[in-house]
Design a protein around this motif. Structure first.
Motif, mmCIF file in Angstrom:
data_model
loop_
_atom_site.group_PDB
_atom_site.id
_atom_site.type_symbol
_atom_site.label_atom_id
_atom_site.label_comp_id
_atom_site.label_asym_id
_atom_site.label_seq_id
_atom_site.Cartn_x
_atom_site.Cartn_y
_atom_site.Cartn_z
ATOM 1 N N GLU A 224 0.780 -1.178 -0.028
ATOM 2 C CA GLU A 224 -0.038 0.128 -0.169
ATOM 3 C C GLU A 224 0.904 1.288 0.023
ATOM 4 O O GLU A 224 1.527 1.603 0.857
ATOM 5 C CB GLU A 224 -1.053 -0.067 1.222
ATOM 6 N N GLY A 225 0.856 2.004 -1.037
ATOM 7 C CA GLY A 225 1.796 3.128 -1.140
ATOM 8 C C GLY A 225 1.668 3.952 -2.439
ATOM 9 O O GLY A 225 0.758 3.479 -3.297
ATOM 10 N N PRO A 226 2.515 4.836 -2.815
ATOM 11 C CA PRO A 226 2.341 5.622 -3.917
ATOM 12 C C PRO A 226 2.380 4.937 -5.170
ATOM 13 O O PRO A 226 3.099 3.805 -5.475
ATOM 14 C CB PRO A 226 3.492 6.438 -3.735
ATOM 15 N N VAL A 227 1.463 5.406 -6.169
ATOM 16 C CA VAL A 227 1.230 4.884 -7.504
ATOM 17 C C VAL A 227 1.322 6.018 -8.371
ATOM 18 O O VAL A 227 0.345 6.896 -8.259
ATOM 19 C CB VAL A 227 0.082 4.044 -7.757
ATOM 20 N N ILE A 232 1.895 3.003 -13.803
ATOM 21 C CA ILE A 232 0.706 2.297 -14.367
ATOM 22 C C ILE A 232 1.142 1.845 -15.778
ATOM 23 O O ILE A 232 0.964 0.654 -16.077
ATOM 24 C CB ILE A 232 -0.485 3.160 -14.556
ATOM 25 N N TRP A 233 1.730 2.828 -16.715
ATOM 26 C CA TRP A 233 2.106 2.372 -17.948
ATOM 27 C C TRP A 233 3.368 1.367 -17.876
ATOM 28 O O TRP A 233 3.482 0.550 -18.916
ATOM 29 C CB TRP A 233 2.733 3.567 -18.790
ATOM 30 N N GLN A 234 3.982 1.147 -16.935
ATOM 31 C CA GLN A 234 5.251 0.345 -16.789
ATOM 32 C C GLN A 234 4.713 -0.997 -16.134
ATOM 33 O O GLN A 234 5.419 -1.908 -16.062
ATOM 34 C CB GLN A 234 6.188 0.761 -15.932
ATOM 35 N N ALA A 235 3.604 -1.050 -15.500
ATOM 36 C CA ALA A 235 2.952 -2.152 -14.982
ATOM 37 C C ALA A 235 2.588 -3.304 -15.820
ATOM 38 O O ALA A 235 2.352 -3.226 -16.929
ATOM 39 C CB ALA A 235 1.668 -1.968 -14.155
ATOM 40 N N LYS A 236 2.423 -4.440 -15.243
ATOM 41 C CA LYS A 236 2.166 -5.681 -15.946
ATOM 42 C C LYS A 236 0.519 -5.803 -16.118
ATOM 43 O O LYS A 236 -0.125 -6.337 -17.329
ATOM 44 C CB LYS A 236 2.506 -6.820 -15.062
ATOM 45 N N ILE A 258 -2.006 -0.642 -20.869
ATOM 46 C CA ILE A 258 -1.339 -1.335 -19.742
ATOM 47 C C ILE A 258 -0.980 -2.746 -19.858
ATOM 48 O O ILE A 258 -1.918 -3.579 -20.214
ATOM 49 C CB ILE A 258 -2.311 -1.148 -18.421
ATOM 50 N N GLY A 259 0.207 -3.015 -19.965
ATOM 51 C CA GLY A 259 0.738 -4.365 -19.966
ATOM 52 C C GLY A 259 0.361 -4.746 -21.412
ATOM 53 O O GLY A 259 1.023 -4.064 -22.347
#
Length: 287
Positions: A224-227, A232-236, A258-259
């Motif tokens: 639980e922390g900063p996003v 988001i664009w680098q997320a899976k 995204i992914g």
């Protein structure tokens, strides 16, 4: 809201036909938009995760300095009685608590808070949305008193027309590229190493969010922390959570995929686990 002659609501101390469920124009919800609410699903006459929702409802009331006119036990009984009277197969109950009737349209009157419960039939999100995922846009905005579930949805409603014009499904709030939440949902990403991450600041702590964090911690690293928007664009993967959508894959943000641009395996695994949790909860209540 269309009123049905066959449904009942609870308004300021009594259960009445929904067609007679009204508040006076002096109520601070009407005059100033001052109030809170909570919302949960009901399967036949069984409310789902109701204790968690009542925890949040009473915490929202505390944060907004509103006195709930019923004890928790008495409110629980009203919920069960309303569900019995309406006898719907699948529905949602909304608990509203407003600042109540005010002689000057601004100052709350002690003991005058308005408690309202409304129950309506519910249709869950279509499987096609899960299979395809949704496309969203970002918008810079932070809700006031974000940890309280207030009735102020002004920004979300203002943005509906833009969503309709662009053919997008929802809007994700951020402040200087640090994201928080949707108007009615929480947000998660899955990093490339399968770490499940959700924002912790300027968000309402959703009940589905809470359950998903518990489920995810049994299988994956959880944070639980900063996003940020770049995260988001680098997320899976990415997904949202709320009461009626459960977990819904998010496959595009501001025109960028995204992914893979498709619902991911972690999202779908958590959705399946959450559905199993729902069934287990309802089975325990039946027993």
């Amino acid at each position: 809201m269309a009123s049905s002659p066959d449904l009942y609501a609870f308004v300021r101390g009594e259960i009445v036909p929904l067609t007679r469920a009204y508040l006076h124009v002096s109520d601070l919800a009407i005059q100033r938009g001052y109030g809170i609410f909570d919302y949960f699903r009901v399967h036949e006459t069984q409310p789902l995760f109701v204790e968690d929702h009542l925890d949040r409802f009473y915490e929202s009331a505390r944060l907004m300095q509103l006195a709930v006119p019923l004890t928790r036990a008495a409110l629980h009984e009203v919920i069960l009685e309303l569900a019995r009277r309406n006898d719907l197969a699948l529905s949602g109950i909304k608990i509203l608590l407003t600042g109540g009737y005010s002689p000057d349209g601004y100052t709350p009157t002690p003991g005058e808070a308005s408690l309202v419960l409304i129950q309506q039939p519910l249709t869950m999100v279509e499987q096609a949305a899960v299979d395809c995922g949704i496309r969203i846009m970002s918008h810079e905005y932070v809700r006031e008193v974000a940890q309280a579930k207030t009735i102020n949805y002004t920004m979300g409603i203002r943005l509906i027309q833009r969503l309709q014009e662009t053919g997008l499904d929802d809007v994700l709030y951020h402040q200087q590229s640090v994201v928080s939440e949707f108007p009615r949902s929480n947000f998660f990403i899955v990093r490339q190493d399968n770490t499940v991450v959700t924002p912790a600041e300027n968000v309402l702590f959703g009940i589905t969010r809470k359950k998903v964090l518990q489920l995810a911690s049994r299988r994956y690293p959880v944070e639980e922390g900063p996003v940020t928007l770049m995260d988001i664009w680098q997320a899976k993967e990415a997904f949202l959570t709320n009461t009626t959508k459960r977990l819904l894959p998010v496959v595009e943000l501001d025109g960028k995929p995204i992914g893979t641009g498709k619902p991911g395996e972690v999202t779908l695994a958590l959705l399946a686990a959450f559905q199993e949790l729902e069934q287990a909860e309802l089975h325990v209540v039946r027993l």
